[in-house]
Design a protein around this motif. Structure first.
Motif, short mmCIF file in Angstrom:
data_model
loop_
_atom_site.label_atom_id
_atom_site.label_comp_id
_atom_site.label_asym_id
_atom_site.label_seq_id
_atom_site.Cartn_x
_atom_site.Cartn_y
_atom_site.Cartn_z
N VAL A 219 -10.86 -12.10 9.36
CA VAL A 219 -11.73 -10.94 9.48
C VAL A 219 -12.30 -10.91 10.90
O VAL A 219 -12.92 -11.86 11.35
N ASN A 220 -12.01 -9.82 11.60
CA ASN A 220 -12.52 -9.69 12.97
C ASN A 220 -12.99 -8.28 13.27
O ASN A 220 -13.18 -7.93 14.42
N GLY A 221 -13.13 -7.46 12.27
CA GLY A 221 -13.59 -6.09 12.48
C GLY A 221 -12.48 -5.08 12.63
O GLY A 221 -12.70 -3.89 12.47
N GLU A 222 -11.29 -5.53 12.99
CA GLU A 222 -10.18 -4.60 13.18
C GLU A 222 -8.99 -4.90 12.29
O GLU A 222 -8.10 -4.09 12.15
N THR A 223 -8.94 -6.08 11.71
CA THR A 223 -7.79 -6.50 10.93
C THR A 223 -8.00 -6.20 9.45
O THR A 223 -9.06 -6.50 8.90
N ASN A 224 -7.00 -5.61 8.81
CA ASN A 224 -7.06 -5.32 7.38
C ASN A 224 -6.19 -6.27 6.56
O ASN A 224 -6.59 -6.72 5.50
N LEU A 225 -4.99 -6.53 7.07
CA LEU A 225 -4.04 -7.40 6.38
C LEU A 225 -3.58 -8.50 7.33
O LEU A 225 -3.56 -8.31 8.54
N SER A 226 -3.22 -9.63 6.75
CA SER A 226 -2.64 -10.73 7.51
C SER A 226 -1.35 -11.15 6.84
O SER A 226 -1.09 -10.76 5.69
N TRP A 227 -0.54 -11.93 7.52
CA TRP A 227 0.73 -12.35 6.94
C TRP A 227 1.11 -13.73 7.45
O TRP A 227 0.63 -14.19 8.48
N THR B 100 5.54 -22.22 10.63
CA THR B 100 5.21 -20.90 10.11
C THR B 100 4.95 -19.95 11.28
O THR B 100 4.69 -20.39 12.40
N VAL B 101 5.05 -18.67 11.00
CA VAL B 101 4.67 -17.63 11.96
C VAL B 101 3.68 -16.73 11.25
O VAL B 101 3.90 -16.33 10.11
N SER B 102 2.56 -16.44 11.91
CA SER B 102 1.51 -15.64 11.30
C SER B 102 1.12 -14.48 12.19
O SER B 102 1.41 -14.47 13.38
N GLY B 103 0.45 -13.51 11.58
CA GLY B 103 0.00 -12.36 12.34
C GLY B 103 -0.96 -11.51 11.52
O GLY B 103 -1.24 -11.81 10.36
N ASN B 104 -1.42 -10.46 12.14
CA ASN B 104 -2.38 -9.55 11.52
C ASN B 104 -1.87 -8.11 11.61
O ASN B 104 -1.11 -7.77 12.53
N ILE B 105 -2.33 -7.31 10.67
CA ILE B 105 -1.99 -5.90 10.62
C ILE B 105 -3.26 -5.09 10.58
O ILE B 105 -4.19 -5.41 9.83
N ARG B 106 -3.29 -4.06 11.36
CA ARG B 106 -4.41 -3.13 11.36
C ARG B 106 -3.92 -1.83 10.75
O ARG B 106 -2.91 -1.27 11.17
N LEU B 107 -4.61 -1.34 9.73
CA LEU B 107 -4.28 -0.06 9.13
C LEU B 107 -5.18 0.99 9.75
O LEU B 107 -6.38 0.79 9.89
#
Length: 188
Positions: free
Chosen positions: A96-104, A175-182
């Motif tokens: 949670v950083n104010g801009e991220t909705n989903l992570s993977w 692993t590889v991780s990232g974030n998604i902003r909707l």
């Protein structure tokens, strides 16, 4: 009158099989993260130049499987690779950083005894205080560990606390991780 036990506020995550990907030796370039933001031991690609274009193309089809409202668009942030040598782990955290909705998280290499990816049950603390006096609730776990295999990708709400347990294997866990902003398309 009929009574029955029900559980409130479940969370959701999506699981996809995207297969193997060749990262061209990126895992050998990863170094221990030392910016004081993480309290764990893990090597990461953060700060290393890498072209993620081809890998991110694998994520494109999954965006059609995640139920978003009409007019919403996906913005994928630059991912990072984590390499867990023997004894390495990732502390419980969220994105949670104010801009991220989903992570993977994409599971590239998962050796036997290489540690597990898990979600923390936010409601566990509340259940734990009542279960000694109730005959229900003892089945409520503090951590949930999804069954994953190499080539799997999990997408989950960024607010879910998650971790990677200790790698007890002599092989690397990668692993590889990232974030998604909707966000809404302009005009909607």
């Amino acid at each position: 009158m009929t009574y029955g036990i029900n559980y409130a506020f479940p969370s959701v995550f999506w699981k996809f099989k995207i297969g193997k990907f060749d990262f061209g030796g990126l895992e050998d370039r990863c170094t221990v993260y030392d910016e004081g933001k993480w309290t764990c031991i893990v090597k990461t690609s953060r700060g290393i130049q890498y072209d993620w274009t081809e890998f991110l193309k694998l994520l494109k089809p999954i965006t059609k499987e995640i139920p978003v409202k009409v007019g919403c668009k996906f913005g994928v942030e630059e991912p990072w690779m984590n390499v867990y040598e023997k004894g390495h782990y990732q502390e419980p955290h969220h994105h949670v950083n104010g801009e991220t909705n989903l992570s993977w998280c994409y599971f590239h290499k998962l050796p036997l005894n290489g540690g597990k990816f898990g979600f923390w049950n936010e409601m566990y603390r509340s259940y734990a205080s009542t279960t000694p006096m109730l005959t229900i609730g003892s089945e409520i776990a503090e951590w949930g560990y999804p069954d994953v295999e190499e080539g799997d990708l999990l997408v989950f709400p960024s607010f879910l606390t998650h971790q990677a347990t200790y790698n007890n294997s002599d092989e690397r866990r990668v692993t590889v991780s990232g974030n998604i902003r909707l966000f809404l398309n302009q005009g909607h």
